[in-house]
Design a protein around this motif. Structure first.
Motif, PDB file in Angstrom:
ATOM      1  N   ARG A 267      50.033  18.131  39.255  1.00 41.60           N
ATOM      2  CA  ARG A 267      51.079  17.147  39.882  1.00 41.60           C
ATOM      3  C   ARG A 267      50.034  15.811  40.107  1.00 41.60           C
ATOM      4  O   ARG A 267      48.982  16.087  40.933  1.00 41.60           O
ATOM      5  N   PRO A 268      50.456  14.570  39.815  1.00 47.64           N
ATOM      6  CA  PRO A 268      49.625  13.514  40.179  1.00 47.64           C
ATOM      7  C   PRO A 268      49.774  12.947  41.490  1.00 47.64           C
ATOM      8  O   PRO A 268      50.651  11.867  41.793  1.00 47.64           O
ATOM      9  N   PHE A 269      48.936  13.740  42.482  1.00 45.78           N
ATOM     10  CA  PHE A 269      49.622  13.506  43.923  1.00 45.78           C
ATOM     11  C   PHE A 269      49.127  11.980  44.379  1.00 45.78           C
ATOM     12  O   PHE A 269      49.591  11.331  45.196  1.00 45.78           O
ATOM     13  N   LEU A 270      48.069  11.470  43.576  1.00 40.36           N
ATOM     14  CA  LEU A 270      47.879   9.950  43.827  1.00 40.36           C
ATOM     15  C   LEU A 270      48.777   9.068  43.515  1.00 40.36           C
ATOM     16  O   LEU A 270      48.750   7.846  44.088  1.00 40.36           O
ATOM     17  N   LYS A 271      49.580   9.438  42.534  1.00 40.92           N
ATOM     18  CA  LYS A 271      50.767   8.453  41.978  1.00 40.92           C
ATOM     19  C   LYS A 271      52.000   8.940  42.891  1.00 40.92           C
ATOM     20  O   LYS A 271      53.086   8.045  43.254  1.00 40.92           O
ATOM     21  N   ASP A 272      52.393  10.050  43.106  1.00 38.61           N
ATOM     22  CA  ASP A 272      53.598  10.599  43.677  1.00 38.61           C
ATOM     23  C   ASP A 272      53.313  11.678  44.565  1.00 38.61           C
ATOM     24  O   ASP A 272      52.793  12.748  43.965  1.00 38.61           O
ATOM     25  N   PRO A 273      53.305  11.670  45.947  1.00 31.84           N
ATOM     26  CA  PRO A 273      53.802  10.662  46.603  1.00 31.84           C
ATOM     27  C   PRO A 273      53.075   9.308  46.879  1.00 31.84           C
ATOM     28  O   PRO A 273      53.607   8.303  47.375  1.00 31.84           O
ATOM     29  N   GLY A 274      51.765   9.393  46.423  1.00 33.64           N
ATOM     30  CA  GLY A 274      51.158   8.110  46.270  1.00 33.64           C
ATOM     31  C   GLY A 274      49.749   8.320  47.309  1.00 33.64           C
ATOM     32  O   GLY A 274      50.015   8.751  48.095  1.00 33.64           O
ATOM     33  N   LEU A 275      48.902   7.539  46.870  1.00 33.79           N
ATOM     34  CA  LEU A 275      47.659   7.239  47.534  1.00 33.79           C
ATOM     35  C   LEU A 275      47.974   6.895  49.023  1.00 33.79           C
ATOM     36  O   LEU A 275      47.210   7.166  49.945  1.00 33.79           O
TER      37      LEU A 275
END
Length: 424
Positions: A267-275
């Motif tokens: 999961r792209p955590f740095l984009k979702d939910p976001g850095l």
């Protein structure tokens, strides 16, 4: 990213109550040694660090809308600066606590900037050729600690080595040969097994358990007078200001840690939910910890390693681990009992945990098909690995860059300035 990862429990899924409690205890054991080591080094109350760890993790979950399985524990990055501030203040913690309090606010400020400018820059600054070596450095950068704790040192006690090997092998065999629920609690079983071996070898000292009270309030320090807890005063002198630049380094480590977890969970955590949300969670948790007299908080690689090995990414498991940590901060004998786990047992487990993190860096390079026939890729990876693992330190005024932070910055710069070669 999501399709290439197989999780037994995803972020938003929950295990049964009984299984969930055991899984949460596994995370508590993973973070406990490092979390209490920081306050022990600085002469701070262990109970407060445990309380701040649990509360900080809950704050982080709220900030990230319970969408990132991160556990926060005591940060090692600020030990030197805090120790120096305490020393220069003749044992007064005011400068150190004020500095950490404002570090948390700096995180929130940076998060606000990130919210405005967005996260598209992350793909530009952190392509696979930078992310892969960064993850390897994060894992192997902790290797020396694991090996030392395990007793693999000159003139080391053979009993420590035996306990560490036993712990490691139990975790490895349970993870590869275990069936059903047993397979997903390898570290809990390994710690128990390793503890029994250490007990038989005479490595366990129960004196702290006997001396500890059953119930006790954490020894909070607060920036105002109270009739129950001790007080420190907000202090804005040079001793406090010297702590603030380290936030630049730990923000870089924050990005690296979440990059590792993103790879493990798919999961792209740095984009979702976001850095911006992860930074706010980390920052507010650190500020709250400092406010009550605890150390800075940070995301824990040990717990990320547990997720990587067990493939259990459930946020509810992390949340319950935080609640257990808070409960332990009030239970003197239970805290003392866990503190009797020999470092060799934790070291044997850490060899596997840290290795799992590093292996995920290799996985990034392989799955992204990074072409090492391209000289620029070879240069970027080589320089990052040597600087990150070679103990390189770069001091620029009050800012000191080393380890993951220095390695990441060098990799980012080289990726931006080195010309791209024509595809063969």
């Amino acid at each position: 990213m999501k399709e290439s990862v197989r999780l037994l429990l995803d972020v938003d899924e929950k295990p049964s109550f009984g299984q969930g409690i055991l899984l949460s205890f596994q995370h508590v054991f993973a973070m406990f040694g490092a979390t209490i080591l920081v306050p022990l080094i600085l002469g701070m109350p262990v109970s407060v660090a445990l309380f701040a760890s649990g509360v900080g993790t809950l704050i982080y979950q709220v900030a990230t809308q319970c969408r990132v399985p991160v556990y926060l524990g005591s940060s090692f990055a600020y030990i030197s600066a805090m120790a120096l501030a305490i020393q220069e203040m003749n044992g007064d913690v005011s400068a150190a606590q004020t500095g950490i309090l404002f570090v948390g606010l700096i995180y929130v400020l940076i998060a606000s900037v990130v919210k405005v400018i967005g996260t598209k820059w992350i793909d530009t600054l952190l392509p696979p050729i930078v992310i892969g070596p960064m993850i390897i450095v994060i894992g192997l950068g902790l290797a020396n600690s694991a090996v030392t704790n395990a007793g693999f040192v000159a003139d080391g006690d053979w009993r420590n080595v035996v306990a560490a090997i036993a712990t490691f092998l139990i975790a490895a065999f349970v993870n590869t040969k275990g069936k059903g629920f047993v397979k997903i609690v390898p570290f809990l079983i390994a710690i128990i097994g390793g503890y029994v071996v250490a007990l038989l070898l005479g490595l366990v000292d129960f004196a702290p358990v006997v001396d500890a009270p059953w119930l006790e309030l954490p020894r909070f320090y607060l920036p105002f007078k109270t009739g129950v807890f001790e007080q420190y005063k907000l202090y804005f002198g040079p001793e406090m200001l010297a702590i603030l630049p380290i936030a630049v380094v730990t923000v870089a480590e924050h990005i690296g840690d979440h990059t590792v977890l993103s790879q493990i969970c798919g999961r792209p955590f740095l984009k979702d939910p976001g850095l911006n949300r992860t930074l706010i969670g980390d920052g507010v948790a650190t500020a709250v910890s400092a406010f009550i007299g605890g150390p800075a908080n940070t995301t824990y690689g040990e717990n990320t390693g547990v997720i990587g090995m067990t493939r259990i990414a459930s946020v509810s498991v992390i949340r319950n681990a935080a609640l257990i940590a808070i409960a332990f901060s009030f239970l003197g004998k239970f805290t003392a009992l866990i503190s009797t786990i020999p470092s060799a047992v934790l070291g044997g487990m850490s060899i596997l945990l840290y290795g799992v993190i590093a292996s995920n860096g290799l996985k990034v390079l392989i799955e992204s098909r990074v072409d090492f026939g391209q000289v620029r890729n070879l240069i970027i990876a080589s320089s990052m690995l040597v600087l990150g693992l070679g103990g390189a330190v770069l001091s620029i005024g009050a800012i000191t860059l080393s380890g993951t932070a220095l390695s990441a910055i060098v990799g980012i710069i080289l990726n931006l300035i080195l010309p791209r070669e024509a595809q063969k």
